[in-house]
Motif scaffolding. Sequence first.
Motif, short mmCIF file in Angstrom:
data_model
loop_
_atom_site.label_atom_id
_atom_site.label_comp_id
_atom_site.label_asym_id
_atom_site.label_seq_id
_atom_site.Cartn_x
_atom_site.Cartn_y
_atom_site.Cartn_z
N ALA A 69 0.83 -1.20 0.00
CA ALA A 69 0.00 0.00 0.00
C ALA A 69 0.87 1.26 0.00
CB ALA A 69 -0.93 0.00 1.21
N VAL A 70 2.00 1.18 0.69
CA VAL A 70 2.94 2.32 0.70
C VAL A 70 3.49 2.56 -0.70
CG1 VAL A 70 5.17 3.16 1.56
CG2 VAL A 70 3.57 2.05 3.13
N ASP A 71 3.89 1.48 -1.36
CA ASP A 71 4.43 1.59 -2.72
C ASP A 71 3.39 2.17 -3.68
OD1 ASP A 71 6.81 0.54 -1.86
OD2 ASP A 71 6.34 -1.52 -2.49
N LEU A 72 2.14 1.70 -3.55
CA LEU A 72 1.09 2.20 -4.42
C LEU A 72 0.80 3.68 -4.13
CD1 LEU A 72 -0.99 1.71 -6.61
CD2 LEU A 72 -2.59 0.90 -4.86
N ALA A 73 0.80 4.05 -2.86
CA ALA A 73 0.57 5.45 -2.50
C ALA A 73 1.65 6.34 -3.10
CB ALA A 73 0.52 5.59 -0.98
N ASP A 74 2.90 5.87 -3.05
CA ASP A 74 4.01 6.63 -3.67
C ASP A 74 3.77 6.82 -5.16
OD1 ASP A 74 5.93 7.47 -1.77
OD2 ASP A 74 6.64 5.41 -1.52
N LYS A 75 3.36 5.73 -5.83
CA LYS A 75 3.10 5.78 -7.26
C LYS A 75 1.97 6.75 -7.58
CE LYS A 75 1.45 2.96 -11.13
NZ LYS A 75 1.05 1.59 -11.60
N LEU A 76 0.91 6.69 -6.79
CA LEU A 76 -0.24 7.56 -7.02
C LEU A 76 0.12 9.03 -6.83
CD1 LEU A 76 -3.01 5.43 -5.27
CD2 LEU A 76 -2.96 6.04 -7.69
N ILE A 77 0.89 9.32 -5.81
CA ILE A 77 1.28 10.71 -5.55
C ILE A 77 2.11 11.26 -6.70
CG2 ILE A 77 2.75 12.16 -4.07
CD1 ILE A 77 1.68 10.52 -1.69
N ARG A 78 3.01 10.43 -7.22
CA ARG A 78 3.82 10.88 -8.37
C ARG A 78 2.94 11.17 -9.58
NH1 ARG A 78 7.05 6.56 -6.72
NH2 ARG A 78 6.40 5.33 -8.54
N GLY A 79 2.04 10.24 -9.87
CA GLY A 79 1.17 10.40 -11.03
C GLY A 79 0.19 11.55 -10.90
N LEU A 80 -0.43 11.65 -9.73
CA LEU A 80 -1.37 12.75 -9.48
C LEU A 80 -0.65 14.09 -9.59
CD1 LEU A 80 -3.29 11.20 -6.44
CD2 LEU A 80 -4.30 11.67 -8.68
N GLY A 81 0.59 14.13 -9.11
CA GLY A 81 1.38 15.35 -9.18
C GLY A 81 1.68 15.77 -10.61
N GLU A 82 1.63 14.80 -11.52
CA GLU A 82 1.85 15.09 -12.94
C GLU A 82 0.53 15.40 -13.67
OE1 GLU A 82 3.88 11.70 -14.44
OE2 GLU A 82 5.71 12.05 -13.25
N GLY A 83 -0.58 15.43 -12.90
CA GLY A 83 -1.87 15.77 -13.49
C GLY A 83 -2.62 14.60 -14.07
N LEU A 84 -2.26 13.37 -13.69
CA LEU A 84 -2.93 12.18 -14.21
C LEU A 84 -4.00 11.70 -13.24
CD1 LEU A 84 0.23 10.23 -15.45
CD2 LEU A 84 -1.36 11.57 -16.85
N PRO A 85 -5.20 11.39 -13.72
CA PRO A 85 -6.24 10.86 -12.82
C PRO A 85 -5.87 9.47 -12.32
CG PRO A 85 -6.98 10.75 -15.10
CD PRO A 85 -5.67 11.50 -15.11
N ALA A 86 -6.33 9.14 -11.13
CA ALA A 86 -5.98 7.86 -10.52
C ALA A 86 -6.43 6.67 -11.35
CB ALA A 86 -6.57 7.79 -9.11
N ARG A 87 -7.54 6.80 -12.08
CA ARG A 87 -8.03 5.65 -12.85
C ARG A 87 -7.06 5.23 -13.94
NH1 ARG A 87 -11.20 9.91 -14.21
NH2 ARG A 87 -11.15 10.61 -16.39
N THR A 88 -6.17 6.14 -14.37
CA THR A 88 -5.17 5.79 -15.38
C THR A 88 -3.88 5.28 -14.74
OG1 THR A 88 -4.19 8.02 -15.47
CG2 THR A 88 -6.09 7.59 -16.89
#
Length: 363
Positions: A160-179
């Motif tokens: 869950a920590v690894d996924l949270a890290d990935k999500l934060i990076r992607g969201l920070g780049e303007g990508l929606p979580a569903r992608t």
Amino acid sequence: MALRCGIVGLPNVGKSTLFNAITAKQAEAENYPFCTIDPNVGMVAVPDERLEKLAAIVKTSTIVPATIELVDIAGLVRGASKGEGLGNQFLSHIREVDAIVHVVRCFEDANVIHVHGRVDPPDDIVTIETELILADLESMEKRLDKLKKNARKEKELLPAVDLADKLIRGLGEGLPARTLLATEKEKLLGKQFFLLSAKPVLYAANVSDNDLPGGNSFTAQVAEIAGKEEAKMLVISAGTEAEIAELPEKERPEFLESLGLEMSGLDRIIRTAYDLLGLHTYFTAGEKEVHAWTVRKGATAPEAAGAIHTDFEKGFIRAEVISYDDMIACGSEQKAKEAGKMRSEGKEYVVRDGDVIVFRFNV
């Protein structure tokens, strides 16, 4: 399970007009922002011509269709994630729905104010998506600190920590979580975060009736965006849906045909939403009633039984199944049984669309 869809969009894009038309529930539809302050909720029946045919076979007058709940949510503006406009209310209401129906303005009308002063579907889409992404980013940054702390003692939290890290990076780049949730494992793990931008999206490109059914240059832009995001999109006219809602039932098919449409906007929204969420329908049919039940594609017989009552799932013994086509062809449950068309299925059986089922259970 009742499907719950939130109708969202910028102010004055036709959300409330569309909601009123397809639910026959009169939410305000005024020509100024924020007229819909509290979410308006309407429950509509899922059209399914198979219900009446089954009812005729089992000789019942009671038909219970599946339902879809539509929520007309207040218009959103830039800065909603920081509380601008009715942002906090918008974000809390959208968190509670299964899917988002994002109404996008794809028509020119000098008499209807656009909150940004121009018709620009890609910009409108980015405005709303950005607010969802920013809200998710703030939520995930707070969540990550707690996850990391707990993972020092609970090693099972490391994925869950690894996924949270990935999500934060992607969201920070303007990508929606569903992608960003690429695998089934990530999608399952990601559910614990309740992310707004992870919600499946159906873009409803709202056009004038002159642009039905094919759309226009604006809808082409929406279609391109939907394709890149793995979202769904359909062309709809809220004004035309309002006209359809006022017509007698028997006159609607001819009116739709005159517009080059095979079905109403409501039917198309429901069909697309079911596809978007991976849902389908099975039936129970007897002298008491014919009932449609909505389940996810891939649901096993016990899961499907649980849609009726949790006791049915807990005490599941077997499912006696006849396909809809076989039921209609044979003319009755007894004749289907005599023809060898009734199957006894166990816990591993995956329910199919149109199955007519009798559940045997013991509590």
